[in-house]
Design an enzyme around this catalytic site. Structure first.
Site, short mmCIF file in Angstrom:
data_model
loop_
_atom_site.label_atom_id
_atom_site.label_comp_id
_atom_site.label_asym_id
_atom_site.label_seq_id
_atom_site.Cartn_x
_atom_site.Cartn_y
_atom_site.Cartn_z
N GLU A 51 0.92 -1.32 -0.14
CA GLU A 51 -0.08 0.01 -0.18
C GLU A 51 0.81 1.40 -0.05
O GLU A 51 2.29 1.26 0.14
CB GLU A 51 -0.91 -0.22 1.32
N GLU A 62 -1.47 -9.73 -6.70
CA GLU A 62 -1.26 -10.12 -7.91
C GLU A 62 -0.35 -9.54 -8.61
O GLU A 62 0.32 -9.89 -9.71
CB GLU A 62 -2.78 -10.15 -8.49
N CYS A 93 -9.31 -8.99 -7.44
CA CYS A 93 -10.21 -8.01 -7.55
C CYS A 93 -10.32 -7.97 -9.15
O CYS A 93 -9.62 -8.78 -9.76
CB CYS A 93 -9.67 -6.67 -7.13
N1 THU Z 1 -5.83 -6.36 -2.50
C1 THU Z 1 -4.98 -7.60 -3.31
O1 THU Z 1 -3.87 -7.46 -2.79
N2 THU Z 1 -5.53 -8.22 -4.29
C2 THU Z 1 -6.84 -8.42 -4.60
O2 THU Z 1 -7.11 -8.81 -5.67
C3 THU Z 1 -7.84 -7.52 -3.90
C4 THU Z 1 -7.13 -6.55 -2.84
C5 THU Z 1 -5.30 -5.71 -1.47
C6 THU Z 1 -5.25 -4.12 -2.03
C7 THU Z 1 -5.17 -3.42 -0.69
O3 THU Z 1 -3.82 -3.43 -0.36
C8 THU Z 1 -5.95 -4.48 0.30
O4 THU Z 1 -6.16 -5.57 -0.40
C9 THU Z 1 -7.58 -3.88 0.45
O5 THU Z 1 -8.25 -3.38 -0.67
#
Ligand code: THU
Length: 139
Positions: A51, A62, A93
């Site tokens: 983040e 991913e 996502c």
């Molecule tokens: N996140 C992922 O790493 N992969 C996904 O497919 C969905 C979301 C992470 C991004 C963010 O740091 C946290 O999950 C909350 O959205």
């Protein structure tokens, strides 16, 4: 090499995703995510979410996974598991479905947790935009 998903050791792959989640940097959402994949050479690749104080710049697990695949000389993903830091399976996502489609195609198998059979990218992202669509637009 062909894979039908049944030869994949999903619990081992899930464990590697969980290990990768331990390296995540998620001070804003608190959701640590790890991703683990097997390429067509049988090699393991992993990634974790990173983040940013500028929230929109967050990199999903991913993203790290596909970068690690390429950086390690891999070209094609065959199976992927995505897990939260508490071990719960997570579904990729929308943006990451497109990333996985690029490096694994519609037949790439995606973990759906220990109680359900794996899905494919085609299940998760029907009618994906693909390199063929780019060629079509140049005709
Ligand atoms: N996140 C992922 O790493 N992969 C996904 O497919 C969905 C979301 C992470 C991004 C963010 O740091 C946290 O999950 C909350 O959205």
């Amino acid at each position: 090499m062909t894979w039908d998903g049944t030869a994949i050791d999903w619990s081992a792959l899930r464990r590697r995703a969980l290990e990768a989640a331990a390296g995540a940097y998620a001070p804003y959402s608190g959701l640590k995510v790890g991703a683990a994949g097997i390429d067509d050479q049988g090699r393991l690749v992993t990634g974790c979410n990173v983040e940013n104080a500028s929230y929109g710049l967050t990199l999903c697990a991913e993203c790290g996974l596909v970068s690690a695949l390429r950086a390690g000389g891999g070209t094609r993903l065959m199976a992927v598991s995505v897990c939260a830091g508490d071990g719960a399976p997570l579904t990729p996502c929308g943006r990451c479905r497109q990333l996985l489609h690029e490096l694994g195609g519609p037949e790439l198998v995606i973990d759906d947790g220990p109680d359900r059979p794996p899905l494919t990218v085609a299940d998760l992202l029907p009618m994906a935009f693909s390199p063929e669509d780019l060629q079509r637009s140049q005709r």
